[in-house]
Design an enzyme around this catalytic site. Structure first.
Site, PDB file in Angstrom:
ATOM      1  N   LYS A 192       0.852  -1.177   0.000  1.00  0.00           N
ATOM      2  CA  LYS A 192       0.000   0.000   0.000  1.00  0.00           C
ATOM      3  C   LYS A 192       0.891   1.231   0.000  1.00  0.00           C
ATOM      4  O   LYS A 192       1.691   1.428   0.939  1.00  0.00           O
ATOM      5  CB  LYS A 192      -0.887  -0.007   1.251  1.00  0.00           C
ATOM      6  CG  LYS A 192      -1.861  -1.182   1.308  1.00  0.00           C
ATOM      7  CD  LYS A 192      -3.027  -0.969   0.374  1.00  0.00           C
ATOM      8  CE  LYS A 192      -4.147  -1.963   0.651  1.00  0.00           C
ATOM      9  NZ  LYS A 192      -5.281  -1.724  -0.264  1.00  0.00           N
ATOM     10  N   LYS A 243     -14.260  -7.591  -6.010  1.00  0.00           N
ATOM     11  CA  LYS A 243     -14.410  -8.037  -4.616  1.00  0.00           C
ATOM     12  C   LYS A 243     -15.871  -8.390  -4.379  1.00  0.00           C
ATOM     13  O   LYS A 243     -16.767  -7.645  -4.773  1.00  0.00           O
ATOM     14  CB  LYS A 243     -13.998  -6.921  -3.649  1.00  0.00           C
ATOM     15  CG  LYS A 243     -12.551  -6.497  -3.798  1.00  0.00           C
ATOM     16  CD  LYS A 243     -12.231  -5.299  -2.911  1.00  0.00           C
ATOM     17  CE  LYS A 243     -10.787  -4.871  -3.117  1.00  0.00           C
ATOM     18  NZ  LYS A 243     -10.472  -3.599  -2.439  1.00  0.00           N
TER      19      LYS A 243
HETATM   20 MG   LIG Z   1      -7.248  -1.675  -3.807  1.00  0.00          MG
END
Ligand SMILES: [Mg+2]
Length: 341
Positions: A158, A256
């Site tokens: 990230k 997702k």
């Molecule tokens: Mg992402």
């Protein structure tokens, strides 16, 4: 069908931070869903994410709205029609719907005596390797996190914080052979993104997820025309109808279950993305083994997996898909194959 649910508080092993300030958590509040049809129990999970307008309270409110409909359901094989009833009762609330969807597949698989992947004609041996995610932190904390997972061949990092390049340098020192995928979670501007991506090439990064906010359509087109690395849509591609617009902005999409409404919608997105020449990753929220395992069952259909959500939590209430050094081993039991601990 009998219907019940239980709000749960999942605790991550490490505090989890990404480039969006509304996401920084030492707990994640999901809801475990239980359907029962003629003595067969189906498990599901809602993993709400505030970015998409849901939290545990909205999930509970949605489930109570759905309750009178679900309690009238008699035949788990009419799931498409039943899920359409929920859409008719309440728009949005995709995490809540994804939880019901998973429980219905679990019941179907248990009645058929087949794991979900087999019901869909998929080979459980074809699951792709999954990334292991390292959240934003100081370079020294990142170093210790990477040392814990040196056996994982794929790392997802990230970025979008102040020490991005320092963090990448630390990761390359500790894991010189790992493949690195970067997620900026909307943290950059177009020019910052291009400058960063040009640096990322030297660190052997494979692709970059969501460099700009979804509203930056022109910026994404500009960046896509210039980026030396492939670009993946996450926040820009929530559901089926977002896919056509990704062409010309992105090379791939991140699907997702909690974002799109569940397995049946993810399957439609996979077909649509293929038709548009986009590659596909299956990703996750912070989820227990219930929803992670549901996603893992359809992972033989996709190119990349980022299904480490259950590994990142300390108090997983279920066992299911086993995650060993990035390899995903599906459980052999029927349906999702998840078992309460
Ligand atoms: Mg992402």
């Amino acid at each position: 069908m009998k219907f019940s649910y239980e709000p749960v508080c999942l605790k991550p092993k490490h505090t989890f931070k990404i480039a969006r300030e509304e996401v920084e958590g030492d707990k994640f509040e999901n809801v475990i869903i239980r359907l029962e049809h003629e003595g067969v129990t189906g498990w599901g999970e809602a993993a709400p994410f505030l970015i998409y307008g849901e939290n545990q309270a909205t999930v509970v409110a949605a489930l109570e709205t759905f309750r009178p409909l679900i309690e009238k359901w008699r035949d788990p094989w009419k799931a498409e029609k039943m899920m359409a009833e929920l859409d008719g009762a309440l728009e949005w609330n995709f995490a809540a719907k994804a939880g019901i969807d998973a429980a219905l597949y679990d019941i179907q698989g248990k009645i058929a005596g087949l794991p979900l992947c087999s019901m869909l004609g998929l080979d459980p041996g074809d699951t792709p390797l999954s990334t292991f995610t390292i959240g934003i932190d100081t370079p020294e904390v990142v170093r210790s996190k990477v040392r814990e997972v040196l056996d994982c061949p794929l790392l997802k990092i990230k970025l979008g914080g102040p020490a991005d390049l320092e963090i990448l340098r630390v990761i390359r020192e500790e894991a010189p052979k790992a493949s690195i995928r970067v997620d900026a979670n909307c943290g950059w501007t177009p020019h910052k993104a291009l400058a960063m991506i040009e640096e990322l090439v030297d660190y052997g990064v494979e692709f970059v997820e969501q460099p700009l906010p979804p509203s930056e359509v022109e910026g994404m087109r500009w960046l896509h025309a210039r980026s030396p690395l492939p670009l993946m849509a996450d926040e820009s591609c929530e559901r089926l109808h977002h896919i056509p617009a990704c062409v010309g902005q992105f090379d791939s999409i991140n699907i997702k279950l909690a974002k799109c409404g569940g397995v049946r919608h993810a399957l439609k997105m996979i077909g649509c993305a293929r038709a548009h020449g986009l590659q596909i990753m299956l990703g996750c929220m912070l989820e227990s083994s219930v929803l992670i395992t549901a996603a893992a069952h359809i992972s033989p259909l996709v190119d990349f997996a980022d299904l480490d959500g259950a590994v990142l939590i300390a108090n997983d209430p279920f066992s299911g898909m086993r995650f060993e050094s990035g390899r995903m081993a599906l459980p052999e039991g029927p349906g999702l194959g998840v078992i309460p601990r």
